[in-house]
Design an enzyme around this catalytic site. Structure first.
Site, PDB file in Angstrom:
ATOM      1  N   ASP A  80      -7.883  41.486  50.550  1.00 46.04           N
ATOM      2  CA  ASP A  80      -7.352  40.162  50.270  1.00 46.04           C
ATOM      3  C   ASP A  80      -7.305  39.293  51.524  1.00 46.04           C
ATOM      4  O   ASP A  80      -7.504  38.075  51.451  1.00 46.04           O
ATOM      5  CB  ASP A  80      -5.942  40.274  49.679  1.00 46.04           C
ATOM      6  CG  ASP A  80      -5.989  40.549  48.181  1.00 46.04           C
ATOM      7  OD1 ASP A  80      -7.028  41.024  47.698  1.00 46.04           O
ATOM      8  OD2 ASP A  80      -4.984  40.287  47.504  1.00 46.04           O
ATOM      9  N   CYS A 121      -4.591  49.428  48.640  1.00 42.37           N
ATOM     10  CA  CYS A 121      -4.345  48.002  48.811  1.00 42.37           C
ATOM     11  C   CYS A 121      -4.202  47.270  47.484  1.00 42.37           C
ATOM     12  O   CYS A 121      -4.369  47.830  46.420  1.00 42.37           O
ATOM     13  CB  CYS A 121      -5.415  47.392  49.708  1.00 42.37           C
ATOM     14  SG  CYS A 121      -5.240  47.962  51.429  1.00 42.37           S
ATOM     15  N   ASP A 122      -3.970  45.979  47.620  1.00 39.82           N
ATOM     16  CA  ASP A 122      -3.384  45.108  46.616  1.00 39.82           C
ATOM     17  C   ASP A 122      -3.745  45.392  45.160  1.00 39.82           C
ATOM     18  O   ASP A 122      -2.910  45.799  44.375  1.00 39.82           O
ATOM     19  CB  ASP A 122      -3.738  43.659  46.945  1.00 39.82           C
ATOM     20  CG  ASP A 122      -3.120  43.226  48.272  1.00 39.82           C
ATOM     21  OD1 ASP A 122      -2.921  44.093  49.135  1.00 39.82           O
ATOM     22  OD2 ASP A 122      -2.847  42.039  48.448  1.00 39.82           O
ATOM     23  N   CYS A 193      -1.657  46.708  55.349  1.00 41.82           N
ATOM     24  CA  CYS A 193      -1.003  45.841  56.337  1.00 41.82           C
ATOM     25  C   CYS A 193       0.502  46.075  56.383  1.00 41.82           C
ATOM     26  O   CYS A 193       1.151  46.265  55.370  1.00 41.82           O
ATOM     27  CB  CYS A 193      -1.324  44.391  56.056  1.00 41.82           C
ATOM     28  SG  CYS A 193      -3.079  44.002  56.240  1.00 41.82           S
ATOM     29  N   GLU A 444      -4.487  33.712  45.818  1.00 41.58           N
ATOM     30  CA  GLU A 444      -3.293  33.739  46.665  1.00 41.58           C
ATOM     31  C   GLU A 444      -3.336  32.575  47.638  1.00 41.58           C
ATOM     32  O   GLU A 444      -4.402  32.206  48.138  1.00 41.58           O
ATOM     33  CB  GLU A 444      -3.211  35.057  47.441  1.00 41.58           C
ATOM     34  CG  GLU A 444      -2.907  36.250  46.569  1.00 41.58           C
ATOM     35  CD  GLU A 444      -2.735  37.532  47.361  1.00 41.58           C
ATOM     36  OE1 GLU A 444      -2.177  38.486  46.796  1.00 41.58           O
ATOM     37  OE2 GLU A 444      -3.161  37.577  48.530  1.00 41.58           O
ATOM     38  N   SER A 470       0.425  35.610  48.413  1.00 48.88           N
ATOM     39  CA  SER A 470       0.312  36.918  49.053  1.00 48.88           C
ATOM     40  C   SER A 470       1.701  37.498  49.258  1.00 48.88           C
ATOM     41  O   SER A 470       2.685  36.765  49.404  1.00 48.88           O
ATOM     42  CB  SER A 470      -0.392  36.765  50.401  1.00 48.88           C
ATOM     43  OG  SER A 470      -0.231  37.916  51.195  1.00 48.88           O
TER      44      SER A 470
END
EC number: 4.2.1.9
Length: 556
Positions: A80, A121-122, A193, A444, A470
């Site tokens: 992302d 991740c996302d 992250c 986002e 985000s």
């Protein structure tokens, strides 16, 4: 007990199948053992995934330790951060469907007895959880773990600090050299992250749902403990198979309520209001924005992590992790302690052994960060079906705000205006036609929110959108406005200068227009027409509103 993999390994008619398995290196002794599929999201695009070859090897070792046979396959994933603020972000949310579909297809065509899912991740985490619910075969999740925080001038920093540094650079507060130092130090290791952004929120909530072992959400990616957890997850996949425990046995209504409560206590990403309802839908559980609102009202926020606080996932790990947060909830009657988990223990048994090590990171119940949950649902004539804000990341000065609208029909135009200094104190930036259908893909808005904050306007300017934010976003950033502009929602008829009224404590989002004026403007609104092609066109045709989790709607 018959197994799914017997369709590959047993009987005279399966000789061709066994021949193909032997081409993979199978030996006869493995033909009667449980075959465990491993859905791996390794790629060389995402920092959270680049190390997953090591994680998957540990999972395979664990499966073999327990007497199973591992078979690995891969699915896609995008970063992302790399997709932010250009057309690539239109493809972020849509990959949730692609990931779920690809895993479903692979696991139905290859009848595994059980599965281990390795996301990080996302969209990969919820995509895999959706697939697990669809397949409903014994499954265990183990994420790749969180990135360590960087350090700049003695202060921990993460990816969101780089985005905000761009705003400081724009105002002259930061020079090229310092921006470069931050750029070089904010993301120092592999892993998802380092703050309580969407990826880490979803990894923590996988643990809260009961689909990951304790530690899944917080053990840093570079710690050897992460590899040990992966090995245990491989072994546990065989154990849940023997126990006959399936995802829908774990992902019950009570489990989702636990996950939302943990989300509120952690002040997690507002994207959970999209992902948890979508996962619940696949599990046959109804979960709505009203449920988020009700749970938020009685669940205080106990942790304030980056981007809204000074602590990072590594600090939550050291403070006791998700189990310690759940212990706080259990002690105060806010957890379904009898909920089952893939650890083959109840959440009550897990939390009984947990310890809160640092009360600066995980606050006491009677001294919370925020009296109510970290996410708030706002409704009103501007969001009749609801909108979402990360309330715990909003400054006190912006909890209640009224100001004139500055309206933009896409993110790029809004960013250009912000960077050009056209947004002033008191404004409410409105970005529309960025919803699930209108974007499409519900981009986002980390760049505009971060630049606003970096330019020193975070306590004076609000931003609302039918897109989303985000997990790294902070400030008065209200997303998921439903109905979206492309469906004729009120956000489509807001004009420059209209007064927008925001009252987060009261759950209100309104434009100061009469019902008659709104109806008049809607009557004059031309039909929305999209020129999008390819997969995005297919996505837009079938996606629901954000209020329903942007799920795929298929006619019978």
């Amino acid at each position: 007990m018959s197994t799914r993999s017997e369709n590959l390994t047993q009987g005279v008619t399966r000789a061709p199948h066994r021949s193909l398995l032997k081409a993979l290196g199978f030996v006869d002794e493995e033909m009667g053992r449980p075959i465990i599929g491993i859905a791996n999201s390794f790629n060389e695009i995402i920092p959270g995934h680049v190390h997953l070859k090591n994680v998957v090897q540990a999972v395979k070792d664990g499966i073999r330790n327990a007497g199973g046979v591992p078979i690995e396959f891969n699915t896609i994933g995008i970063c992302d951060g790399l997709a932010m603020n250009h057309i690539g972000m239109k493809y972020s949310l849509v990959t949730r469907n692609i990931i779920a579909d690809s895993i479903e297809a692979t696991a139905m065509a290859t009848p595994f007895d059980a599965m281990v899912f390795i996301p990080n991740c996302d969209k990969v985490v919820p995509g895999m959880l959706i697939a697990a619910a669809r397949l409903n075969i014994p499954s265990v999740f183990v994420s790749g773990g969180a990135m360590l925080a960087g350090v700049h001038k003695g202060k921990k920093i993460g990816l969101s600090d780089v985005f905000e540094a761009v705003g400081k650079h724009q105002t002259g507060e930061m020079d090229d050299a310092e921006l470069n130092v931050i750029e070089n130090n904010a993301c120092p290791t592999c892993g998802s992250c380092s703050g309580m952004y969407t990826a880490n929120t979803m990894n923590c909530l996988t643990e809260a749902l009961g689909m990951g072992l304790p530690g899944n959400g917080t053990i840093p990616a570079v710690y050897s403990e992460r590899l040990r957890l992966a090995k245990l997850a491989g072994m546990q996949a065989v154990a849940v198979l023997k126990a006959g425990l399936k995802p829908k046995d774990v992902m019950t209504r009570e489990a989702f309520e636990n996950a939302v409560a943990v989300d509120m206590a952690l002040g997690g990403s507002s994207n959970t209001a999209l992902h948890l309802p979508a996962i619940a839908h696949e599990a046959g559980v109804s979960l709505t924005l009203d449920d988020f609102d009700a749970i938020a009202a009685k669940t205080p926020q106990l942790s304030k992590l980056s981007p809204s606080g000074i602590y990072f996932i590594e600090d939550l790990y050291a403070a006791g992790g998700v189990s310690a947060v759940m212990k706080r909830l259990a002690e105060n009657g806010r957890l379904h302690t009898d909920a089952q988990t893939v650890a083959l223990k109840t959440q009550g048994e897990i939390t009984a052994a947990a310890v809160v090590v640092d009360e600066d990171v995980i606050h006491p119940w009677d001294n919370p960060v925020h009296e109510t949950g970290g996410i708030a649902v706002l409704k009103g004539n501007l969001a009749e079906d609801g909108s979402v804000v990360k309330a715990g990341a909003v400054d006190p000065e912006m909890q209640v705000h009224s100001g004139p609208a500055k309206v933009f029909n896409n993110e790029e135009d809004a960013v250009d205006a912000i960077m050009a200094g056209k947004i002033v104190k008191g404004d409410v930036v409105v970005i529309r036609y960025e919803g699930p259908k209108g974007g499409p893909g519900m981009r986002e808005m980390l760049t505009p929110t971060s630049v606003i904050t970096g330019m020193g306007l975070g306590k004076d300017v609000a931003l609302i959108t039918d897109g989303r934010f985000s997990g790294a976003t902070r400030g008065a950033s209200i997303g998921h406005v439903s109905p979206e502009a492309a469906q004729g929602g009120t956000i489509a008829v807001v004009q420059d200068g209209d007064i927008i009224n925001i009252d987060i404590p009261k759950g209100k989002l309104e434009v100061a227009l009469s019902d008659e004026e709104i109806a008049k403007r809607k009557a004059a609104l031309p039909p929305f027409k999209s020129t999008i092609t390819g997969y995005l066109k297919k996505y837009a045709l079938h996606v629901s509103s954000a209020a329903q989790g942007a799920i795929e709607i298929l006619e019978d």
